[in-house]
Design an enzyme around this catalytic site. Structure first.
Site, PDB file in Angstrom:
ATOM      1  N   TRP A 165       0.892  -1.019  -0.113  1.00 13.55           N
ATOM      2  CA  TRP A 165       0.057   0.055  -0.030  1.00 13.55           C
ATOM      3  C   TRP A 165       0.897   1.335   0.000  1.00 13.55           C
ATOM      4  CZ3 TRP A 165      -0.272   4.086   3.401  1.00 13.55           C
ATOM      5  CH2 TRP A 165      -1.347   5.069   3.179  1.00 13.55           C
ATOM      6  N   HIS A 166       2.061   1.130   0.602  1.00 11.77           N
ATOM      7  CA  HIS A 166       2.802   2.238   0.732  1.00 11.77           C
ATOM      8  C   HIS A 166       3.579   2.667  -0.549  1.00 11.77           C
ATOM      9  CE1 HIS A 166       2.508   1.688   5.186  1.00 11.77           C
ATOM     10  NE2 HIS A 166       2.697   2.864   5.353  1.00 11.77           N
ATOM     11  N   GLY A 167       3.776   1.686  -1.487  1.00 12.30           N
ATOM     12  CA  GLY A 167       4.201   2.060  -2.791  1.00 12.30           C
ATOM     13  C   GLY A 167       4.275   0.624  -3.508  1.00 12.30           C
ATOM     14  N   PHE A 169       2.413   8.334  -0.945  1.00 15.06           N
ATOM     15  CA  PHE A 169       2.065   7.042  -0.901  1.00 15.06           C
ATOM     16  C   PHE A 169       0.717   7.142  -1.454  1.00 15.06           C
ATOM     17  CE2 PHE A 169       4.876   6.947   2.774  1.00 15.06           C
ATOM     18  CZ  PHE A 169       6.066   6.287   2.137  1.00 15.06           C
TER      19      PHE A 169
END
Lengths: 327, 475
Positions: B312-314, B475
């Site tokens: 989800w962060h990248g 993000f």
């Protein structure tokens, strides 16, 4: 809301008290201030006519007043300090000691011309203004004054703490530090090869940026004011790597600032550009041998422009110049 | 521009609408201002946000129908599809051996946040059987500018009722003062602490990206600085968002609760980005079965949840590794908790903090190779070096430390960079470990924090030569 307002006000008060009165940076800002004071004092004591070199650190690193003064038979002060010190501050300190017949050579770094008013409001010399030169503030634009009041960030605060601690612990004497770095003419004498690796090459400002820069307007104003009172002002190019392409319009823009305000302009056949091994730790800083070599070239041209008979440089300086790789 | 332009105008307009045109108009003003806030970054992606809000609102209306489940699945597919396309398509094409096949896809600001927000809304509405709110209330819930681009991810049941009963003029001076105070404290965390720390984190990671041999001190300074930078950056943003929302009469939940004080990794995740952790727990881990099934299913559920949280962060494998590492830490902690062995609290805290810090390396490094170089530096494989001035001060160091003029990857690579780094890290870790979280501070302590930080924030906001974007914006 009142509490919030008072806290904010208190914060600004504490900030000004800390940075304006209490915190010192004896090993960086304090040293610059001392350098400025020493150079100004020497300038004040110097008889006219005299030669003065005005620039950022390109002045003392890449130019030798000892060489130029000897060649032109003039007392000489290398008054440049660092590019981070605003020209308004430099001119305010130096101009009062310039007299009719004095010669000012200005190989200003190109970014000095292109610096914007906004750059000046966040200039690194703001702390110097707030801490040591508050008397200059009333005559400066409001944005510059605010920039000086809000000169410092957390890093500066921590740096002050570190410098004050180290200075106390090691008993460092600023005068002794400067004595090891400069000669009596204000030339940098410690740039002995091999220097540190040279960093990335910076961008050359365009002719438009030079023409419209806030720094250019300060220089133009200085040149006009000094030539009006009989000072001979000659612009020049700062030293740079030979690999850097400085567009002709940029050079012309620099020359025009001097020419259109009553000054002259000196362009060496080398354009003051040399191979990287001539430099000490940046493109503004020639190593000591090449400082001598560059100054000898410059002395010959300055003598011609000023219609003075050029004297032979000191044999020691000749030997330094002979050891410069490009010489 | 935001602080001296957008915010005062939006707040004044909100009060004016509340006084002269009523609550609905105040909500409409807030929604319009939020859309303008979003469009400021990239006008051409505003239609995407509006379309996403409209589609989800319409879908929510259908959830109470007989085939509500199908509409829910369609809604989830729509939201996840949008996220997959904008955030992961290029990454997946690369994994499938076709890098560049999709060209460049601009990642819309905040898409990870507003997509999750709306997934929560659809699932909750489906469970509740209906959604009775108006479009404006829903639009404000998703698009309200304080949390639109970087969270916190707020629960519909906590926020929509607040918009439904919003009284724009109720105790507004107190609200304004309270919210502004929190906003200013968050701003200080970001501008004064996080941005100062970035000067020591960035050079170390940049050197690792170039394969330069980081020495032990350079690597540890960069890691300790980054651990604090990301904490102050994101918790600062969260405080700002909570403060802004409070000015408008909306209460957001706490998002950070001194996570670096956690005595174990589970506690860390209950204190770090609480709203995102809560989302993954309630909308992924528990629906997967949580720990209610057998041991290996629990391990699988936990690892899958944490790997997806990492992704989800990248869209990069290093984020997957970061999530996976935390999954492993959580599994080991789960096993450890059931064993008879007990660690003293101090040891548990130190172990947790070490694991969290070491896991930041792949999260921040440019790629796996850079992470490897960085770990080698942390392990001292490239030796220990110190500026010679310090070795002269303590000659005993000459036996095991190499003297160098300056440490090239530490801060500005000056002699004084090291003492500056030590002082900054000491200050930062003192704030993170010894002081309470900003929302748990007493009034006196908040005042003291404001006195200490406000002028420095002002300096950074208006007089610093450059500013750094919030880390979580990417993000």
């Amino acid at each position: 809301m009142r509490r919030l307002f008072l806290c904010c006000l208190g914060s600004v008060g504490l900030y000004v008290l800390l940075f304006g009165l209490l915190l010192e940076r004896p090993l960086s800002i304090g040293l610059l201030q001392l350098e400025l004071t020493q150079k100004t004092a020497r300038l004040a004591a110097m008889p006219s006519p005299k030669l003065v070199i005005l620039a950022g650190s390109n002045g003392p690193y890449s130019h030798s007043c000892a060489v130029l003064g000897a060649m032109l038979a003039l007392p000489c002060e290398n008054a440049g300090i660092a590019v981070g010190i605003g020209l308004d501050v430099v001119f305010a300190h130096e101009a009062m000691f310039l007299r009719r017949g004095d010669i000012v050579y200005m190989p200003m770094e190109l970014q000095q011309y292109a610096a914007s008013a906004q750059d000046y409001s966040a200039a690194p010399d703001a702390v110097l203004l707030l801490r040591y030169d508050r008397s200059l503030l009333p005559g400066m634009p409001a944005r510059r004054v605010l920039g000086a009041i809000f000169c410092c960030n957390l890093a500066d605060l921590l740096e002050s703490a570190a410098e004050m601690m180290m200075s106390d612990m090691r008993g460092i004497k600023p005068d002794a530090l400067l004595e090891a770095e400069y000669n009596e003419a204000g030339d940098r004498i410690d740039a002995i090869p091999p220097g540190s690796p040279v960093g990335p090459v910076r961008l050359v400002p365009s002719a438009t940026a030079i023409k419209t820069g806030y720094g250019a307007s300060l220089i133009a104003h200085f040149v006009a004011a000094e030539t009006r009172q009989g000072v001979i002002v000659i612009g020049g190019m700062p030293t740079d790597f030979a690999s850097v392409r400085i567009p002709a319009p940029s050079i012309a823009a620099v020359a025009a600032i001097y020419a259109s305000n009553g000054g002259g302009f000196l362009l060496l056949p080398t354009h003051s550009q040399y191979p990287p091994d001539n430099f000490f730790n940046s493109e503004d800083h020639l190593s000591r041998p090449c400082q001598a070599a560059h100054s000898i070239r410059l002395g010959l041209r300055l003598a011609a422009i000023l219609s003075r008979i050029s004297q032979k440089p000191d044999p020691i300086d000749m030997r330094w110049a002979a050891s410069c790789p490009a010489a | 521009m935001f602080v001296i332009g957008f915010l005062p105008v939006t707040f004044a307009g909100f009060l004016w609408c509340g006084r002269y045109a009523g609550r609905q108009m105040a909500l409409a003003w807030l929604f319009a201002a939020s859309l303008l806030f979003y469009a400021w970054w990239n006008f051409w992606l505003l239609p995407l946000l509006i379309a996403s809000i409209l589609v989800n609102f319409c879908l929510a209306r259908r959830l109470s129908c007989a085939n509500g489940k199908a509409w829910l699945i369609a809604g989830l597919a729509f939201n996840l599809g949008l996220l997959a396309y904008f955030k992961y398509a290029v990454f997946l094409a690369g994994l499938l051996g076709r890098p560049g096949a999709l060209g460049t896809i601009i990642l819309p600001l905040g898409i990870s946040f507003f997509t999750f927000q709306q997934i929560m809304f659809l699932v909750d509405s489906y469970k509740a059987g209906s959604f009775a709110g108006t479009f404006l209330e829903y639009g404000c819930f998703v698009g309200f500018f304080p949390h639109l681009i970087a969270g916190p991810i707020v629960r519909p049941r906590d926020i929509i009722p607040q918009f439904q009963s919003l009284q724009p003029l109720a105790a507004w001076p107190e609200r304004l003062a309270d919210g502004a105070e929190l906003f200013l404290l968050g701003l200080a965390k970001k501008l004064v602490l996080a941005d100062s720390l970035a000067r020591f984190a960035d050079p170390g990671f940049a050197a690792a990206a170039l394969g330069e041999p980081l020495t032990l001190i350079e690597a540890w300074v960069a890691l300790l600085a980054y651990g604090l930078q990301i904490y102050f950056d994101f918790s600062g943003y969260s405080d700002m968002a909570i403060g802004l929302a409070r000015m408008f009469g909306i209460n957001f939940p706490v998002n950070f609760n001194s996570p670096y004080k956690a005595k174990n990794i589970s506690e860390f995740w209950r204190c770090w980005n609480i709203t995102l952790s809560g989302f993954f727990r309630d909308y992924l881990y528990i629906p997967l079965g949580g720990n209610r099934r057998d041991e290996w299913r629990w391990v699988f559920n936990l690892m899958l949840t944490m790997c997806l949280a990492g992704l989800w962060h990248g869209a990069a494998l290093r984020f997957l590794l970061w999530g996976g590492l935390h999954g492993v830490f959580l599994v080991i902690h789960g096993w450890f908790r059931r064993s008879s062995v007990k660690l003293p609290p101090g040891a548990g805290w130190a172990l947790t903090l070490s694991c969290v810090l070491l896991a930041w390396v792949p999260f921040r490094a440019a790629n796996f190779a850079a992470a490897g170089v960085f770990y080698a530096g942390l392990a001292g494989l490239h030796g220990i070096a110190l500026p010679d001035i310090f070795i002269k001060m303590l000659p005993v160091l000459t036996h095991f430390v190499r003297a160098v003029p300056v440490l090239p990857y530490l801060g500005d690579a000056r002699t004084l960079s090291l003492p500056q780094a030590v002082l900054l890290l000491a200050l930062g870790w003192f704030v993170a470990l010894a002081l309470p979280a900003s929302q748990q501070m007493s009034r006196q302590r908040r005042s003291a924090a404001l006195v200490a930080s406000f002028a420095l924030s002002l300096q950074a906001l208006f007089f610093a030569p450059y500013s750094l974007p919030f880390l979580y914006f990417q993000f």
